[in-house]
Write a protein that holds these residues in place. Structure first.
Motif, mmCIF file in Angstrom:
data_model
loop_
_atom_site.group_PDB
_atom_site.id
_atom_site.type_symbol
_atom_site.label_atom_id
_atom_site.label_comp_id
_atom_site.label_asym_id
_atom_site.label_seq_id
_atom_site.Cartn_x
_atom_site.Cartn_y
_atom_site.Cartn_z
ATOM 1 N N ASN A 155 47.505 26.498 -26.120
ATOM 2 C CA ASN A 155 46.486 25.751 -26.148
ATOM 3 C C ASN A 155 46.810 24.087 -26.123
ATOM 4 N N TYR A 156 47.936 23.775 -26.703
ATOM 5 C CA TYR A 156 48.250 22.352 -26.589
ATOM 6 C C TYR A 156 48.378 22.048 -24.824
ATOM 7 N N LEU A 157 49.011 22.913 -24.251
ATOM 8 C CA LEU A 157 49.174 22.796 -22.673
ATOM 9 C C LEU A 157 47.729 22.573 -22.257
ATOM 10 N N VAL A 158 46.821 23.419 -22.311
ATOM 11 C CA VAL A 158 45.511 23.122 -21.868
ATOM 12 C C VAL A 158 44.919 21.750 -22.165
ATOM 13 N N GLU A 159 45.182 21.426 -23.478
ATOM 14 C CA GLU A 159 44.836 20.001 -23.876
ATOM 15 C C GLU A 159 45.427 18.971 -23.230
ATOM 16 N N PHE A 160 46.625 18.931 -22.878
ATOM 17 C CA PHE A 160 47.420 18.013 -22.281
ATOM 18 C C PHE A 160 47.091 17.912 -20.653
ATOM 19 N N LEU A 161 46.962 19.043 -20.134
ATOM 20 C CA LEU A 161 46.631 19.178 -18.516
ATOM 21 C C LEU A 161 45.093 18.116 -18.424
ATOM 22 N N ALA A 162 44.207 18.715 -19.362
ATOM 23 C CA ALA A 162 42.560 18.105 -19.578
ATOM 24 C C ALA A 162 42.892 16.614 -19.582
ATOM 25 N N ASN A 163 43.910 16.265 -20.422
ATOM 26 C CA ASN A 163 43.871 14.567 -20.473
ATOM 27 C C ASN A 163 44.572 14.040 -19.531
ATOM 28 N N LYS A 164 45.409 14.663 -18.553
ATOM 29 C CA LYS A 164 45.801 14.219 -17.251
ATOM 30 C C LYS A 164 45.115 14.487 -16.189
ATOM 31 N N GLN A 165 43.935 15.079 -16.375
ATOM 32 C CA GLN A 165 42.974 15.721 -15.464
ATOM 33 C C GLN A 165 43.668 16.321 -14.179
ATOM 34 N N VAL A 166 44.513 17.275 -14.622
ATOM 35 C CA VAL A 166 44.842 18.092 -13.393
ATOM 36 C C VAL A 166 44.592 19.465 -13.753
#
Length: 573
Positions: free
Chosen positions: A195-206
């Motif tokens: 879930n942290y990965l999903v959050e990170f990718l969303a923050n990076k907008q990829v």
């Protein structure tokens, strides 16, 4: 001892008092200065050790100056060069260590003067002066830092290299990509971290990890690696703009005065590492330093992931987060996979990963070929920036000891101490999975190896520090039944390079280690006639074996591995 020496203000303009750097920078548009220094840094990235190329840049730079000024600059530079070379030192014109400091000063003293569309001789002179002034300031800091160790050659080398090694050589994009891909796979397969990965990718907008890596690699290949300076985003790829904006300072929107007010001086250029790109008013980007951009592929990715996900709530510091990754990720997903490839399955080969048995200590990876036993300890430690930049030899060596020998924080043996324990267990008969006494193996040749991931541990002299401690501990707990080689420090990148050679049947790890110890023995035996031969005795595995352990010798296998790393058909989170 030979140093890289750069020209200072007083070398080129003798007899003139050193001007105030901030006052000089105020004369010219910060936007123009910033881009010019970034361009110089991109050239340094490719030609720092090539004086002829750097001199060509210098002659073109001073060509527009008034003839009397140009004549004086050239004359005084030639005098400086002759004097430096007579002293046995190397001339370096443009050093990243100074240009990065100049970049930082420009950002922290950013002015609102408008950009100029044509080069102005006065502005070129301003930049020329600023470059020489920062050289003088940095030189004074270096001399002050070296004073306590000036009589100790190994300490002087360690202090000097520790503060500059990151900026001298071009970082390996392929290696960083392989590590980053492994990190993303680890996160996507870990239920607690997914879930942290999903959050990170969303923050990076990829959309997914492959898109993140593709953006970085495409830009590096097309706009940063030397073919051009800077890059734009085509209309069909506007969706990647938020990603690059997240690692860039936007000249149209960023308030640099606020940045200066909040800035805490540091020696590791966090101001530039956190955002290694500049976004111009026209929407194009350019790098402040190529290596810092490459860092975003892996090392920067780890820090970014920690900073831009809520995992910070469960791990108070970045160091705590790295400890989590130490065994769960780095050891299991990186180290085991690559080191296993160094031991192709054969009749007399026994390999045991360190996570197979928990009841006893037998190293992070145990591998035997005939009577040759390789004991690996894996260390994913990163040397603290404040220590590296401290110019304090005792402090640096104490941190090396803490990372690779013994940690006083928790009274635990590390690296060397762990290997000594394992060797003692072998001396007493072996392990449950391979009892030497029962199998009547009379004598082994044992190769203790510490595999590391931080380039810092490749610096000359560190191998000797660790070897001396290993020898001392082995004397205290002698081994009589087996022959024990001294410990060897090997970079994970070297393990990757070796497995390419070994898998293509060009050599074996036994042959590689035998050549290393033969060469090391010859170097130690040779009576040094000058400082360079004294320094040769401080070289470690990477320096000694650079002509045999070649980067990515099997290009076909490498391309296949990279294609797999960037395969968009892999499962997405």
């Amino acid at each position: 001892m030979a140093f890289g020496i750069f020209p200072k203000y007083e070398d080129i303009f003798p007899g003139i008092q050193l001007p105030d750097l901030d006052e000089v920078l105020s004369r010219t548009s910060s936007k123009d200065l910033l881009k010019a220094v970034a361009f110089m840094n991109s050239k340094v990235h490719l030609s720092q050790t090539n004086l002829a190329e750097q001199e060509d840049i210098l002659w073109k730079w001073i060509y527009p100056f008034a003839e009397p000024t140009r004549f004086e600059v050239k004359k005084n530079y030639i005098l400086f060069k002759k004097h430096t070379q007579r002293q046995g030192h190397q001339v370096i014109l443009f050093a990243s260590a100074t240009l990065l400091r100049l970049t930082e000063r420009i950002i922290l003293n950013f002015n609102d003067l408008p950009e100029k569309h044509k080069k102005d001789i006065e502005d070129e002179m301003t930049l020329f002066e600023a470059w020489l002034i920062i050289n003088s300031i940095f030189d004074a800091d270096v001399v002050k830092g070296l004073d306590p160790v000036i009589a100790n050659l190994p300490d002087m080398l360690l202090v000097n290299q520790a503060s500059q090694y990151e900026f001298i050589h071009t970082k390996d994009v392929i290696y960083q990509t392989l590590l980053a891909k492994s990190f993303f796979v680890f996160l996507s397969e870990n239920e607690k971290l997914k879930n942290y990965l999903v959050e990170f990718l969303a923050n990076k907008q990829v959309k997914n990890p492959n898109e993140y890596l593709s953006h970085l690699l495409t830009v590096y290949g097309e706009g940063i690696s030397g073919r051009s300076f800077g890059f734009g985003i085509p209309d069909e790829a506007v969706h990647v703009i938020p990603f690059f904006d997240s690692i860039a300072y936007d000249l149209a929107a960023h308030t640099f005065s606020d940045l200066a007010a909040k800035h805490q001086p540091d020696s590791d250029f966090k101001l530039l590492r956190s955002r290694p790109l500049i976004k111009e008013v026209n929407g194009n980007y350019y790098p402040l330093h190529n290596n810092f951009f490459v860092d975003k592929i892996y090392q920067g990715l780890l820090f970014d992931f920690f900073q831009h996900s809520s995992i910070k709530a469960t791990h108070k510091t970045f160091g705590d987060f790295l400890q989590l990754l130490g065994q769960d990720f780095a050891e299991s997903h990186l180290f085991y996979g690559y080191v296993a490839e160094c031991f192709p399955p054969k009749k007399y080969v026994v390999t045991v990963p360190g996570n197979q048995f928990n009841e006893f200590e037998y190293s992070d990876y145990y591998a035997r070929q005939g009577n040759k036993l390789f004991l690996f300890e894996f260390k994913n430690s990163i040397m603290n920036a404040q220590v590296k930049q401290s110019r304090d030899a005792a402090r640096i060596k104490a941190e090396i000891f803490k990372k690779l020998v013994y940690s006083p924080d928790n009274n635990r043996r590390k690296g060397v101490g762990q290997l000594i324990n394992v060797i003692q267990n072998i001396e007493e008969g072996g392990f449950e999975f391979y009892d030497f006494a029962a199998r009547e193996i009379r004598s082994l040749i044992i190769y203790p190896i510490i595999v590391y991931t931080d380039d810092f541990f490749s610096l000359d002299g560190i191998q000797n520090i660790v070897s001396d401690e290993f020898s001392k501990l082995l004397k205290e707990r002698p081994v009589r039944r087996h022959k024990v080689r001294n410990v060897t420090l090997v970079h994970l990148r070297d393990i990757i390079d070796m497995q390419f050679l070994i898998q293509s049947s060009k050599t074996t790890i036994s042959d590689i280690m035998q050549v290393y110890f033969t060469r090391k023995k010859d170097i130690i035996r040779k009576r040094p006639r000058n400082q360079q031969e004294h320094l040769a005795k401080l070289k470690g595995f990477r320096s000694i074996m650079h002509d045999i352990v070649l980067p990515y010798s099997d290009k076909k296998a490498l391309l296949k591995r990279l294609a797999t790393a960037l395969d968009f058909n892999t499962p997405r989170v």
